[in-house]
Design a protein around this motif. Structure first.
Motif, PDB file in Angstrom:
ATOM      1  N   ALA A   1     -25.131  46.290  48.721  1.00  0.00           N
ATOM      2  CA  ALA A   1     -23.686  46.170  48.506  1.00  0.00           C
ATOM      3  C   ALA A   1     -23.330  46.583  47.087  1.00  0.00           C
ATOM      4  O   ALA A   1     -22.910  45.782  46.269  1.00  0.00           O
ATOM      5  CB  ALA A   1     -23.220  44.752  48.796  1.00  0.00           C
ATOM      6  N   GLN A   2     -23.558  47.839  46.797  1.00  0.00           N
ATOM      7  CA  GLN A   2     -23.243  48.393  45.487  1.00  0.00           C
ATOM      8  C   GLN A   2     -22.299  49.567  45.682  1.00  0.00           C
ATOM      9  O   GLN A   2     -22.325  50.222  46.717  1.00  0.00           O
ATOM     10  CB  GLN A   2     -24.503  48.847  44.767  1.00  0.00           C
ATOM     11  CG  GLN A   2     -25.442  47.709  44.455  1.00  0.00           C
ATOM     12  CD  GLN A   2     -26.693  48.179  43.739  1.00  0.00           C
ATOM     13  OE1 GLN A   2     -27.015  49.353  43.742  1.00  0.00           O
ATOM     14  NE2 GLN A   2     -27.387  47.261  43.108  1.00  0.00           N
ATOM     15  N   ALA A   3     -21.477  49.796  44.690  1.00  0.00           N
ATOM     16  CA  ALA A   3     -20.469  50.839  44.815  1.00  0.00           C
ATOM     17  C   ALA A   3     -20.438  51.701  43.565  1.00  0.00           C
ATOM     18  O   ALA A   3     -20.908  51.308  42.508  1.00  0.00           O
ATOM     19  CB  ALA A   3     -19.099  50.205  45.030  1.00  0.00           C
ATOM     20  N   THR A   4     -19.851  52.876  43.720  1.00  0.00           N
ATOM     21  CA  THR A   4     -19.547  53.739  42.580  1.00  0.00           C
ATOM     22  C   THR A   4     -18.054  53.617  42.333  1.00  0.00           C
ATOM     23  O   THR A   4     -17.255  53.742  43.257  1.00  0.00           O
ATOM     24  CB  THR A   4     -19.914  55.205  42.874  1.00  0.00           C
ATOM     25  OG1 THR A   4     -21.335  55.277  43.061  1.00  0.00           O
ATOM     26  CG2 THR A   4     -19.502  56.118  41.741  1.00  0.00           C
TER      27      THR A   4
ATOM     28  N   LYS B   1     -23.642  52.063  41.058  1.00  0.00           N
ATOM     29  CA  LYS B   1     -24.406  50.870  41.445  1.00  0.00           C
ATOM     30  C   LYS B   1     -23.760  49.586  40.931  1.00  0.00           C
ATOM     31  O   LYS B   1     -24.441  48.694  40.418  1.00  0.00           O
ATOM     32  CB  LYS B   1     -25.855  50.989  40.990  1.00  0.00           C
ATOM     33  CG  LYS B   1     -26.584  52.148  41.632  1.00  0.00           C
ATOM     34  CD  LYS B   1     -28.026  52.205  41.215  1.00  0.00           C
ATOM     35  CE  LYS B   1     -28.707  53.390  41.874  1.00  0.00           C
ATOM     36  NZ  LYS B   1     -30.105  53.521  41.470  1.00  0.00           N
ATOM     37  N   VAL B   2     -22.432  49.498  41.062  1.00  0.00           N
ATOM     38  CA  VAL B   2     -21.732  48.274  40.680  1.00  0.00           C
ATOM     39  C   VAL B   2     -21.950  47.247  41.796  1.00  0.00           C
ATOM     40  O   VAL B   2     -21.554  47.486  42.936  1.00  0.00           O
ATOM     41  CB  VAL B   2     -20.222  48.532  40.477  1.00  0.00           C
ATOM     42  CG1 VAL B   2     -19.501  47.230  40.147  1.00  0.00           C
ATOM     43  CG2 VAL B   2     -19.988  49.575  39.398  1.00  0.00           C
TER      44      VAL B   2
ATOM     45  N   PHE C   1     -10.293  41.876  40.092  1.00  0.00           N
ATOM     46  CA  PHE C   1     -10.280  42.584  41.367  1.00  0.00           C
ATOM     47  C   PHE C   1     -11.666  42.463  41.985  1.00  0.00           C
ATOM     48  O   PHE C   1     -12.632  42.110  41.310  1.00  0.00           O
ATOM     49  CB  PHE C   1      -9.883  44.058  41.195  1.00  0.00           C
ATOM     50  CG  PHE C   1     -10.862  44.856  40.369  1.00  0.00           C
ATOM     51  CD1 PHE C   1     -11.821  45.653  40.983  1.00  0.00           C
ATOM     52  CD2 PHE C   1     -10.837  44.801  38.985  1.00  0.00           C
ATOM     53  CE1 PHE C   1     -12.732  46.385  40.235  1.00  0.00           C
ATOM     54  CE2 PHE C   1     -11.741  45.535  38.224  1.00  0.00           C
ATOM     55  CZ  PHE C   1     -12.688  46.328  38.853  1.00  0.00           C
ATOM     56  N   GLU C   2     -11.749  42.729  43.272  1.00  0.00           N
ATOM     57  CA  GLU C   2     -13.016  42.599  44.004  1.00  0.00           C
ATOM     58  C   GLU C   2     -13.677  43.960  44.218  1.00  0.00           C
ATOM     59  O   GLU C   2     -13.000  44.929  44.576  1.00  0.00           O
ATOM     60  CB  GLU C   2     -12.784  41.954  45.374  1.00  0.00           C
ATOM     61  CG  GLU C   2     -12.362  40.506  45.321  1.00  0.00           C
ATOM     62  CD  GLU C   2     -13.474  39.536  44.970  1.00  0.00           C
ATOM     63  OE1 GLU C   2     -14.665  39.845  45.227  1.00  0.00           O
ATOM     64  OE2 GLU C   2     -13.147  38.466  44.429  1.00  0.00           O
ATOM     65  N   VAL C   3     -14.970  43.999  44.015  1.00  0.00           N
ATOM     66  CA  VAL C   3     -15.795  45.135  44.414  1.00  0.00           C
ATOM     67  C   VAL C   3     -16.577  44.651  45.626  1.00  0.00           C
ATOM     68  O   VAL C   3     -17.251  43.622  45.556  1.00  0.00           O
ATOM     69  CB  VAL C   3     -16.749  45.581  43.283  1.00  0.00           C
ATOM     70  CG1 VAL C   3     -17.719  46.635  43.777  1.00  0.00           C
ATOM     71  CG2 VAL C   3     -15.959  46.079  42.089  1.00  0.00           C
ATOM     72  N   ASN C   4     -16.467  45.358  46.743  1.00  0.00           N
ATOM     73  CA  ASN C   4     -17.058  44.878  47.992  1.00  0.00           C
ATOM     74  C   ASN C   4     -18.088  45.829  48.591  1.00  0.00           C
ATOM     75  O   ASN C   4     -18.327  45.803  49.781  1.00  0.00           O
ATOM     76  CB  ASN C   4     -15.954  44.595  49.009  1.00  0.00           C
ATOM     77  CG  ASN C   4     -15.112  45.817  49.279  1.00  0.00           C
ATOM     78  OD1 ASN C   4     -15.460  46.917  48.878  1.00  0.00           O
ATOM     79  ND2 ASN C   4     -13.995  45.632  49.956  1.00  0.00           N
ATOM     80  N   GLY C   5     -18.680  46.658  47.755  1.00  0.00           N
ATOM     81  CA  GLY C   5     -19.690  47.580  48.251  1.00  0.00           C
ATOM     82  C   GLY C   5     -19.145  48.937  48.634  1.00  0.00           C
ATOM     83  O   GLY C   5     -19.903  49.840  48.940  1.00  0.00           O
ATOM     84  N   LYS C   6     -17.829  49.095  48.624  1.00  0.00           N
ATOM     85  CA  LYS C   6     -17.209  50.388  48.923  1.00  0.00           C
ATOM     86  C   LYS C   6     -16.840  51.075  47.625  1.00  0.00           C
ATOM     87  O   LYS C   6     -16.374  50.436  46.678  1.00  0.00           O
ATOM     88  CB  LYS C   6     -15.951  50.197  49.768  1.00  0.00           C
ATOM     89  CG  LYS C   6     -16.215  49.603  51.129  1.00  0.00           C
ATOM     90  CD  LYS C   6     -14.928  49.424  51.890  1.00  0.00           C
ATOM     91  CE  LYS C   6     -15.211  48.732  53.230  1.00  0.00           C
ATOM     92  NZ  LYS C   6     -13.975  48.403  53.940  1.00  0.00           N
TER      93      LYS C   6
END
Length: 143
Positions: free
Chosen positions: A22-25, A77-78, A129-134
């Motif tokens: 569950a990591q995002a750019t 990879k946030v 704010f939320e980072v949700n893997g997207k």
């Protein structure tokens, strides 16, 4: 291993692998640089006690700018979670957001969610704010 132990182990392994993936750019566009020179400091924070303290940022980057109006900074990879971002343009190279005698910033700064309080700094809760893997993107206009 009993069937119950196996199911617990399997569930835990699955949750760990989901959490790891569950990591995002995130691409953060900082605007209104007014073609100035200096370094942009951008920090991601996970709690209010560390918010706006550059040395306590969970994720941080320093990006040189040289006569441009905007810059896009990519964070890869946030991990999923709740964050608030603060950014500032260090024009004089002292690695700090300079303040006037009255405590008002003399260098450009901005926050996630385009929070713009007039008589005080932003609160973590306002900028969060939320980072949700997207993957995502955000614009922060420095003022």
């Amino acid at each position: 291993m009993t069937q119950k132990s196996y199911l617990i182990f399997l569930t835990a392994s699955l949750l760990i692998s989901i959490g790891a993936s569950a990591q995002a750019t995130y691409k953060i566009k900082l605007t209104n640089l007014e073609n100035k020179k200096g370094d942009v400091y951008i920090g991601w924070y996970t709690n209010s006690s560390d918010f706006m303290k550059p040395k306590k940022a969970t994720i941080a980057k320093i990006v040189p700018v040289n006569g441009v109006g905007q810059v896009i900074i990519s964070f890869e990879k946030v991990p999923a979670g709740k964050y608030a971002i603060s950014a500032f343009l260090d024009e004089n190279g002292d690695k700090d957001l300079n303040l006037s005698f009255f405590g008002k910033p003399t260098e450009k700064y901005g926050f996630s969610n385009e929070i713009r309080p007039t008589m005080r700094p932003a609160f973590f809760s306002e900028a969060a704010f939320e980072v949700n893997g997207k993957d995502g993107e955000m614009t922060i206009e420095l003022k």
